[in-house]
Design a protein around this motif. Structure first.
Motif, PDB file in Angstrom:
ATOM      1  N   PHE A 443       0.783  -1.033   0.196  1.00 49.24           N
ATOM      2  CA  PHE A 443       0.311   0.197   0.148  1.00 49.24           C
ATOM      3  C   PHE A 443       0.935   1.432   0.040  1.00 49.24           C
ATOM      4  CE2 PHE A 443      -2.290  -3.329   3.322  1.00 49.24           C
ATOM      5  CZ  PHE A 443      -2.752  -3.306   1.974  1.00 49.24           C
ATOM      6  N   THR A 509      -7.672   0.899  -2.028  1.00 51.02           N
ATOM      7  CA  THR A 509      -8.645   1.447  -0.795  1.00 51.02           C
ATOM      8  C   THR A 509      -9.009  -0.054  -0.587  1.00 51.02           C
ATOM      9  OG1 THR A 509      -8.782   3.539  -0.934  1.00 51.02           O
ATOM     10  CG2 THR A 509     -10.956   2.741   0.180  1.00 51.02           C
ATOM     11  N   ILE A 512      -7.010  -2.412   1.056  1.00 53.39           N
ATOM     12  CA  ILE A 512      -6.766  -2.215   2.618  1.00 53.39           C
ATOM     13  C   ILE A 512      -7.822  -2.752   3.238  1.00 53.39           C
ATOM     14  CG2 ILE A 512      -6.938  -0.065   4.283  1.00 53.39           C
ATOM     15  CD1 ILE A 512      -5.060   1.456   1.980  1.00 53.39           C
ATOM     16  N   TYR A 515      -8.138  -5.451   4.817  1.00 54.03           N
ATOM     17  CA  TYR A 515      -6.985  -5.790   6.269  1.00 54.03           C
ATOM     18  C   TYR A 515      -8.107  -6.343   7.319  1.00 54.03           C
ATOM     19  CZ  TYR A 515      -3.526  -4.700   9.581  1.00 54.03           C
ATOM     20  OH  TYR A 515      -2.206  -4.529   9.871  1.00 54.03           O
TER      21      TYR A 515
END
Length: 591
Positions: A443, A509, A512, A515
């Motif tokens: 990222f 995004t 992410i 996660y």
């Protein structure tokens, strides 16, 4: 805090520190032994229920997505479905349950020990009470949080990844295919590499294990007596103290890890055969892998460089690197042969940011901008309802975090920051203080590239506003089409570049969002935005007739109202008059 100098000072410091350390260690171990079975049981039952409950769905959906995948060719699908997926799907429950048992036991024991030592840190009040209380209830809460995050990964993250596999097409309209003729040779050489590398590497690891044991103890006891290295800071004392006691187990673990790694290291010979289309180069790799491991272990243990094994070239196109296997080691150049000072990192510390801290910072920004967008009517009640349902709202789940990332990139580009400037305009995320986890580079590095590209584009205010709205609403094509997103750049090239920036930010995004802790924080964000919207509706709801919502002149509203942005939906008419080019502070909504 400087380490004491002199033999007498070091000895006196060691005598004073040892009872203090032993007392905290015994107390922490007592709490760890007491709560370890409970935490292990909770985590094992919770994770096992998730694994076994979702395993039939995972089995069927994985095969379905693999058959429907657009990026893989027919032969590759057949090979993966017959030889790869069954092994992974059968091993997944075994590995998951065993990992839950080991992880639960380790977390249940180590968490109370760590928090016991942290309770006597600087700035803590009533340290005696916290020594006994800390690490008890927080460990139980953390255990349930781990189970919750694990469930999110097995459900939301899994289906998100598999949907991408099923829906995304291959680049350049060419799917990935496998050369079936080279598979038999690759399989044969993989088995041969495993048969050769595992016993030889295991023998090398066993021979070097006594050296690792005594060298580690020597370094740790030296730091303990001199209060250097990990013993210099209280928060690090548990790790160092446990390392002394459990160092033999660490050595055994290193030997077992080498044995397990040798399986994959030897089996990689099949990959070399397939990539290079040469059976001979696969044999060369089997010999070279022994040399690679021998040299790597020498570098780790600070032993003499080089290896007694030959290192033939196993690639047709030789990579730049060391040509002489007896020459200086590439992984340990001459400038790093001397052992660095163990106290430099403590006397001149570099504050390393943690992934969870960055995640918390991102969601604080999302909450801040989300509340503003709710007050401005940009985020609607329908968005929040979609976010709470299984349907999902890309405007909130993807668009809002991507918008916050874009604000950070714009802020960093304007400030000529080397890294990424966070929302406080003081903290800067750079390559030196970034989290050291490898997956964070997935990222961080792309965001740095996008920041440099945005800086090179030298965007105007109108182009920045257009990009912000494009990032926020690109996940909702209908709203983007019906909404006046402002005047697009006249240049088609510039417009295409802004569209590419928006797509890349949303792609990052989306990654992410997979996660493990993202889903839990996202639900808290949606609840906070929903409460804010309910408060606004409740404070402005009259007994009957039209409803008037007071509009705040926020920075967000000022930025976008100047760029002729208006949003239309079924329930709201936002405060912008296109004829007078002014912002209306009160918006009338007819129920």
């Amino acid at each position: 805090m400087e380490p004491p100098k002199g033999v007498l000072a070091s000895l006196w410091n060691f005598i004073c520190f040892l009872p203090y350390f032993i007392g905290l260690l015994l107390l922490g171990n007592f709490k760890g032994i007491l709560f370890c079975p409970l935490i292990c049981l909770i985590m094992t039952i919770g994770n096992s229920a998730i694994i076994l409950g979702l395993w039939p769905v995972h089995f069927l959906w994985t095969y379905y997505c693999m058959f429907r995948a657009k990026r893989y060719g027919p032969a590759l699908k057949i090979v993966v479905c017959i030889f790869v997926l069954p092994v992974q799907l059968i091993l997944w429950p075994v590995v998951g349950i065993v990992g839950s048992i080991v992880g639960g036991a380790a977390y249940g024991f180590l968490s109370p020990v760590m928090e016991t030592f942290q309770a006597v840190g600087e700035g803590k009040t009533n340290q005696l009470y916290h020594c006994f209380y800390d690490g008890i209830w927080s460990t139980v809460q953390g255990c349930f949080t781990v189970v919750r995050d694990f469930g999110d990964v097995c459900y939301h993250t899994y289906f998100s990844v598999m949907d991408d596999l099923r829906e995304q097409g291959p680049p350049d309209a060419k799917y990935y295919e496998i050369r079936v003729l080279y598979l038999p040779g690759a399989v044969i050489i993989s088995v041969l590499g495993f048969m050769v590398d595992m016993p030889v590497i295991s023998f090398i690891a066993l021979c070097k294990s006594p050296y690792m044991l005594f060298k580690g103890w020597h370094r740790l006891f030296h730091d303990l007596i001199g209060r250097e290295g990990p013993f210099l800071e209280t928060i690090c004392v548990p790790f160092a103290g446990l390392a002394i006691l459990l160092w033999p187990l660490a050595v055994v673990g290193a030997v077992l890890g080498s044995m397990v790694a040798s399986i994959f290291l030897g089996a990689f010979a099949g990959v070399v055969v397939y990539q290079e289309s040469s059976f001979w180069l696969g044999l060369c790799y089997i010999i070279a892998s022994l040399s690679l491991y021998d040299e790597y272990s020498n570098d780790i243990l600070d032993m003499p460089e080089g290896s007694c094994f030959p290192r033939p070239n196993y690639r047709k196109k030789a990579k730049l690197g060391r040509t002489n296997s007896r020459g200086p080691s590439f992984s340990r150049p001459g400038s790093f042969r001397s052992v660095p000072s163990r106290s430099v990192s403590f006397t001149n510390p570099i504050t390393e940011l943690k992934p969870l801290e960055l995640m918390d910072s991102l969601f604080k920004e999302c909450k801040h901008h989300g509340e503003i967008m709710v007050s401005e009517g940009i985020i609607t009640l329908q968005d929040i309802e979609d976010a709470k349902s299984s349907k999902g709202s890309r405007v909130i789940s993807i668009g809002l975090p991507a918008y916050c990332l874009l604000q950070a990139l714009l802020r960093s580009a304007k400030a000529n920051s080397v890294g990424i400037l966070l929302s406080d305009n003081v903290t800067e995320l750079t390559s030196s203080n970034r989290p050291k986890e490898t997956f964070f580079d997935w990222f961080f590095n792309p965001l740095l590239i996008i920041k440099d590209q945005i800086k090179a584009e030298n965007l105007s205010e109108a182009e920045e506003a257009y990009l912000c709205k494009l990032v926020l609403l690109n996940g909702d094509p209908l709203r983007s089409k019906n909404s006046n997103i402002g005047s697009a750049p006249e240049s088609e090239r510039k417009q295409a570049e802004l569209d590419a920036f928006a797509r890349r930010l949303q792609g990052i995004t989306k990654s992410i969002s997979r996660y493990p802790t993202f889903r839990r924080r996202f639900e808290n964000l949606v609840n906070a935005i929903s409460d804010d919207l309910a408060q606004n509706d409740g404070s402005s709801k009259p007994t009957d007739g039209p409803k008037t919502i007071p509009r705040s002149k926020s920075a967000f509203a000022q930025l976008f109202s100047q760029k002729s942005f208006s949003f239309t939906n079924k329930t709201s008419n936002h405060g912008y008059d296109p004829e007078s080019q002014t912002v209306v502070n009160d918006v009338t909504i007819t129920q």
